[in-house]
Structure formats: structure tokens, C-alpha cells
Design a protein around this motif. Structure first.
Motif, short mmCIF file in Angstrom:
data_model
loop_
_atom_site.label_atom_id
_atom_site.label_comp_id
_atom_site.label_asym_id
_atom_site.label_seq_id
_atom_site.Cartn_x
_atom_site.Cartn_y
_atom_site.Cartn_z
N TYR A 104 0.03 -41.75 21.70
CA TYR A 104 1.04 -41.08 22.77
C TYR A 104 0.36 -40.20 23.52
CZ TYR A 104 5.25 -38.54 23.44
OH TYR A 104 6.51 -38.11 24.36
N PHE A 105 -0.65 -39.52 23.26
CA PHE A 105 -1.60 -38.47 23.97
C PHE A 105 -2.28 -39.05 24.95
CE2 PHE A 105 -4.90 -35.18 24.75
CZ PHE A 105 -3.96 -34.03 24.77
N MET A 106 -2.78 -40.54 24.84
CA MET A 106 -3.64 -41.16 25.93
C MET A 106 -2.51 -41.71 27.05
SD MET A 106 -6.77 -40.79 25.41
CE MET A 106 -7.21 -42.13 26.47
N LEU A 107 -1.16 -42.14 26.40
CA LEU A 107 -0.33 -42.36 27.43
C LEU A 107 0.41 -41.27 28.34
CD1 LEU A 107 1.84 -44.94 24.99
CD2 LEU A 107 0.36 -45.69 27.03
N MET A 108 0.17 -40.12 27.59
CA MET A 108 0.74 -39.16 28.48
C MET A 108 -0.05 -39.05 29.51
SD MET A 108 2.02 -35.70 26.03
CE MET A 108 0.69 -34.76 26.60
N PHE A 109 -1.36 -38.83 29.46
CA PHE A 109 -2.50 -38.79 30.39
C PHE A 109 -2.32 -40.09 31.40
CE2 PHE A 109 -4.83 -35.86 27.90
CZ PHE A 109 -4.82 -34.68 28.71
N THR A 110 -2.15 -41.14 31.00
CA THR A 110 -1.88 -42.37 31.71
C THR A 110 -0.85 -42.10 32.88
OG1 THR A 110 -3.14 -43.64 30.17
CG2 THR A 110 -1.72 -44.91 31.91
N VAL A 130 -1.01 -39.87 12.73
CA VAL A 130 -2.26 -39.28 13.70
C VAL A 130 -2.73 -40.30 14.75
CG1 VAL A 130 -4.55 -38.52 13.62
CG2 VAL A 130 -3.02 -37.64 11.86
N LEU A 131 -3.00 -41.62 14.50
CA LEU A 131 -3.33 -42.54 15.41
C LEU A 131 -2.25 -42.91 16.18
CD1 LEU A 131 -5.19 -45.16 13.08
CD2 LEU A 131 -6.13 -43.34 14.52
N SER A 132 -1.08 -42.67 15.97
CA SER A 132 0.12 -42.95 16.93
C SER A 132 0.26 -41.88 18.02
CB SER A 132 1.36 -43.27 16.33
OG SER A 132 1.33 -44.15 15.37
N TYR A 133 -0.21 -40.55 17.22
CA TYR A 133 -0.06 -39.31 18.22
C TYR A 133 -1.06 -39.63 19.39
CZ TYR A 133 -0.23 -34.59 19.75
OH TYR A 133 -0.16 -33.49 20.37
N LEU A 159 7.75 -44.60 21.82
CA LEU A 159 7.17 -43.92 20.60
C LEU A 159 7.42 -42.40 20.50
CD1 LEU A 159 4.55 -44.56 19.01
CD2 LEU A 159 3.16 -43.75 20.72
N GLY A 160 8.17 -41.98 21.24
CA GLY A 160 8.47 -40.46 21.15
C GLY A 160 9.58 -40.31 19.93
N PRO A 161 10.59 -40.85 19.85
CA PRO A 161 11.63 -40.60 18.86
C PRO A 161 10.97 -40.77 17.60
CG PRO A 161 12.65 -41.70 20.46
CD PRO A 161 11.40 -41.71 20.99
#
Length: 130
Positions: free
Chosen positions: A28-34, A22-25, A55-57
Motif C-alpha cells: 500500500y505504501f509503495m502504491l501511494m508513492f507510485t 504488514v506486507l500488505s501495508y 486494498l484500503g478498506p
């Protein structure tokens, strides 16, 4: 065997693994916005794309594993949510695959490095090819 996975699904270890995912997600979500808000070709875009590709795979594999364990434990709704998160992470990861990042061209660089380690091509003496 199914009983083991059902017990593993209710263990503190699996709960810890789930919270780490969950923390990794969230990262990932914050990196998506960045990545989406950064200008293409900048260091910020380069770093975000590199981290997203790393992080994706692993995040997709982790959520698919969690979905399988939750199915074995009989928690169908939670396993469906895990599978949906894995689907969306994989879908987004495939869209940024061709961007400029640290992973692009890494295989070519490794091949060149391995070739540079060898002393060179060895020529066979005439008549040795037979």
C-alpha cells in the motif's frame, strides 16, 4: 470469551495474519508513492488508484481487528500502533476515493449489464392494470 482472544493473540496463526498485513501495508505504501509520482490520467495512475481503492478498506479492517485482538491480549502499545496505522490508511483512502480508477462507475456498469440481460420491458395489455 476474552480468554480465547487473548490466546489467539499469542498464536502462530495470528502472527502469520499480522505479517501478511504488514506486507500488505508495505505494498500500500509503495502504491501511494507510485500514485503520487504518476501523471494524472495515465495508465500508471489508473492502476495505482485502482489497487489503492481495493486494498484500503480491507487493510483498515484488518488492522482494526488486530488492534481489538491485541487489546484483549493486553498489548496496549501494539494495539495503539495498529489503530494508528488503520487511521492513516483510511484517511489516505478517503482522499483518493474520487479519482479515475477501475472502481469508479462500476455500479452503473453492473446495472447496465443486468438490464442488457433482460429481453426488454414487457407491456401489459390494456385493462390489465386494474
Amino acid at each position: 470469551m476474552l480468554e480465547f482472544w487473548a490466546r489467539f493473540g499469542n498464536s502462530p496463526l495470528f502472527t502469520g495474519i499480522t505479517w501478511a498485513m504488514v506486507l500488505s501495508y508495505l505494498v500500500y505504501f509503495m502504491l501511494m508513492f507510485t500514485y503520487r509520482m504518476s501523471v494524472r490520467g495515465t495508465r500508471r495512475s489508473y492502476m495505482a488508484a485502482s489497487m489503492l481503492n481495493a486494498l484500503g478498506p480491507s487493510l483498515t479492517a484488518g488492522y482494526l481487528f488486530a488492534a481489538a485482538v491485541n487489546i484483549a491480549a493486553g498489548m496496549l502499545v501494539i494495539s495503539l500502533l495498529d489503530a494508528l496505522i488503520a487511521f492513516f490508511v483510511l484517511r489516505y483512502w478517503l482522499t483518493i476515493k474520487d479519482e479515475n480508477n477501475w472502481w469508479k462507475g462500476r455500479g452503473t456498469n453492473v446495472r447496465r449489464w443486468i438490464r442488457s440481460l433482460s429481453p426488454g420491458t414487457k407491456t401489459a395489455p390494456a385493462g390489465a392494470a386494474g
